[in-house]
Write an enzyme that holds these catalytic residues in place. Structure first.
Site, PDB file in Angstrom:
ATOM      1  N   ASP A 297     102.329 -63.282   0.988  1.00 20.31           N
ATOM      2  CA  ASP A 297     103.479 -62.376   0.844  1.00 20.31           C
ATOM      3  C   ASP A 297     103.159 -61.266   1.831  1.00 20.31           C
ATOM      4  O   ASP A 297     102.561 -60.037   1.370  1.00 20.31           O
ATOM      5  CB  ASP A 297     103.366 -61.725  -0.547  1.00 20.31           C
ATOM      6  CG  ASP A 297     104.820 -60.720  -0.645  1.00 20.31           C
ATOM      7  OD1 ASP A 297     105.585 -61.021   0.087  1.00 20.31           O
ATOM      8  OD2 ASP A 297     104.651 -60.082  -1.602  1.00 20.31           O
ATOM      9  N   GLU A 331     109.041 -53.709   3.838  1.00 20.93           N
ATOM     10  CA  GLU A 331     109.858 -54.502   2.760  1.00 20.93           C
ATOM     11  C   GLU A 331     109.359 -54.350   1.324  1.00 20.93           C
ATOM     12  O   GLU A 331     110.204 -54.068   0.577  1.00 20.93           O
ATOM     13  CB  GLU A 331     109.763 -56.184   3.065  1.00 20.93           C
ATOM     14  CG  GLU A 331     110.699 -56.846   2.035  1.00 20.93           C
ATOM     15  CD  GLU A 331     110.052 -57.187   0.881  1.00 20.93           C
ATOM     16  OE1 GLU A 331     110.652 -57.834  -0.217  1.00 20.93           O
ATOM     17  OE2 GLU A 331     108.967 -57.149   0.603  1.00 20.93           O
ATOM     18  N   ASP A 359     110.282 -65.787   2.893  1.00 23.77           N
ATOM     19  CA  ASP A 359     109.489 -64.716   2.220  1.00 23.77           C
ATOM     20  C   ASP A 359     109.343 -65.219   0.705  1.00 23.77           C
ATOM     21  O   ASP A 359     109.763 -64.545  -0.316  1.00 23.77           O
ATOM     22  CB  ASP A 359     110.156 -63.064   2.224  1.00 23.77           C
ATOM     23  CG  ASP A 359     109.426 -62.152   1.465  1.00 23.77           C
ATOM     24  OD1 ASP A 359     108.334 -62.233   1.130  1.00 23.77           O
ATOM     25  OD2 ASP A 359     109.997 -61.109   1.144  1.00 23.77           O
ATOM     26  N   HIS A 430     101.530 -59.944  -5.162  1.00 25.09           N
ATOM     27  CA  HIS A 430     101.104 -58.668  -5.437  1.00 25.09           C
ATOM     28  C   HIS A 430      99.534 -58.331  -6.221  1.00 25.09           C
ATOM     29  O   HIS A 430      99.716 -57.527  -6.787  1.00 25.09           O
ATOM     30  CB  HIS A 430     102.112 -57.739  -6.174  1.00 25.09           C
ATOM     31  CG  HIS A 430     103.435 -57.633  -5.564  1.00 25.09           C
ATOM     32  ND1 HIS A 430     104.555 -57.095  -6.110  1.00 25.09           N
ATOM     33  CD2 HIS A 430     103.889 -58.214  -4.192  1.00 25.09           C
ATOM     34  CE1 HIS A 430     105.603 -57.062  -5.105  1.00 25.09           C
ATOM     35  NE2 HIS A 430     105.296 -57.744  -4.156  1.00 25.09           N
TER      36      HIS A 430
END
Length: 473
Positions: A297, A331, A359, A430
């Protein structure tokens, strides 16, 4: 209605109107020679390790690149240098300005009745706690809806704990219903009198690491500290609360707002031979969160699309139209690079033939969706046929295109979605675990092969995919 009957309908309408010449002029097409070249590019991509080399370079030489940090600046320099090294005809940057945020210390612990440490991470743009921390009793809610439906003072003086669990899905469909707890939870908790909020991480793993991500404060509502718990620690709090005793938690977050910062979209172009002003967009976002190295990511998306364009650039003759790889800035904190590009180019939307963003990690693509005018569906089917050997099926004509393309899509451009298998994506999303070892080089090559087919056909076709699409189309 089947695709065949739809296309026959198009032909019938034209025939009945007596405008036979319109069929040749208005229905896009692709030559057999171009289909042959696209197939050769596809097969060449499967033998190449270029994509993996690119993402390895980014994660090794730059690493974490949260917007507004030194890593962000290093990534922009890396992007320009990499595109120049790979022989793109034109390389340039366009500015993207935004507010910044700094993480700082982040710790938490159960003070009573069963003292234990907790693994947390602050959510992006959270305010900090007092320097000596924030200590309060927990109050739990099943999900954001339960919090919203609770009484006005249901969390007065307490730390809200939202325990909703994200559902694993191949298409990532579990993310939308779960993520509202992250984006809106703090303000909803503050409305109920809360002094802080902890949420179960928006992820599908059971690792003891927390998932960050941006959150939003509602204007006019008190800002309270917000953090995500690792899944095992969320389970731990549930078990403690089940025992019926007040659970007291201390959380310390040193996050704070930073200065305004200007980063850049990095753009590389393979310039078209006949209609260079018209172009196809492919790309990903260059920024990442700060916990991992941003491999899936979205280093993977940068690598896939850059490698695809570079492969087309090796051809002895350029396609008719240009191909632009856009490495979008920031982003993660609100699609800011995508918004800046749309604003800067809104007066020349007709130049954009179509667009697609990678993505959603680095696993294999299993489906392609389009958003094109109905007359262009035969060309879409040619693309789909070329992708079948890659294990990719055609889905529908309702593509979204990717996060950074939302601003352009809202202005009506054509887009494609090349859908990757996301069953494991939200295990790493994340987190500190977003690292290069999660990428399978062969899967990355399959992605590159799919993007090279789409980009080449779109750049070489006669006619176009249309535009002016509304949300409903």
């Amino acid at each position: 209605m089947t695709l065949k009957s739809l296309l026959l309908g198009v032909v019938s309408v034209i025939a009945l109107s007596g405008n036979y010449s319109a069929l040749a002029d208005d229905v896009p097409s692709i030559s057999e020679d171009a289909l042959k070249v696209a197939a050769e590019l596809r097969d060449e991509a499967l033998k190449s390790s270029k994509g993996y080399d690119i993402v390895e370079s980014l994660t090794t030489e730059v690493g974490p690149r949260m917007a507004g940090t030194p890593g962000d600046a290093a990534a922009v320099k890396w992007g320009v240098a990499k595109l120049e090294e790979l022989g793109f005809d034109k390389v340039w940057t366009e500015p993207v300005t935004f507010p910044t945020w700094k993480r700082g210390i982040e710790t938490a612990e159960v003070v009573a009745p069963y003292p234990q440490p907790l693994v947390i991470t602050a959510l992006g743009f959270s305010v900090g706690t007092p320097e000596d921390g924030l200590t309060a009793e927990l109050v739990e809610f099943d999900d954001l809806a339960a919090l919203e439906a609770s009484e006005e003072d249901s969390a007065k003086g307490k730390i809200v704990f939202i325990k909703n669990r994200m559902k694993r899905a191949k298409d990532g469909s579990g993310y939308g219903p779960a993520v509202s707890a992250r984006t809106r939870g703090a303000s909803e908790a503050a409305k109920k009198g809360a002094v802080g909020i902890l949420i179960r991480s928006i992820g599908t793993d059971s690792d003891r690491m927390a998932h960050t991500g941006v959150m939003n404060y509602e204007e006019g509502i008190k800002k309270i500290p917000a953090a995500a718990l690792s899944a095992p620690d969320a389970d731990l709090l549930e078990n403690m609360l089940r025992r019926g005793k007040p659970v007291i938690v201390k959380m310390t977050i040193g996050a704070k707002q930073g200065k305004e910062y200007t980063s850049h979209n990095v753009i590389g172009e393979i310039t078209g031979s006949e209609k260079p002003e018209e172009y196809v967009i492919i790309g990903g976002h260059l920024d990442s969160w700060d916990l991992g190295t941003g491999a899936i990511d979205d280093g993977a998306g940068i690598a896939i699309t850059t490698a695809a364009a570079e492969l087309i650039g090796r051809l002895p003759e350029r396609p008719k139209r240009s191909i632009r790889v856009i490495m979008f800035a920031n982003e993660e904190q609100g699609l800011l690079g995508g918004k800046a590009y749309a604003k800067a180019h809104k007066d020349k939307l007709d130049n954009i033939i179509t667009a697609a963003e990678s993505d959603f990690g680095a696993d294999r693509i299993w489906r392609i969706d389009s958003k094109v005018k109905k007359e262009a569906l035969p060309v879409v089917m040619e693309i789909a046929n070329l992708l079948k050997p890659l294990g990719i099926e055609y889905g529908n004509n309702k593509a979204g295109g990717g996060p950074d393309l939302i601003p352009l899509r809202q202005l009506g451009i054509s887009v494609f979605s090349l859908r990757q298998d996301g069953m494991d994506y939200f295990d790493y999303h994340h987190t500190p675990n977003d690292t290069l070892d999660k990428i399978d080089p062969e899967a990355l090559d399959q992605n590159t092969a799919a993007y090279v087919v789409l980009a080449y056909i779109a750049a070489q076709m006669e006619g176009d995919f249309g535009g002016g699409f509304t949300k409903e189309q």
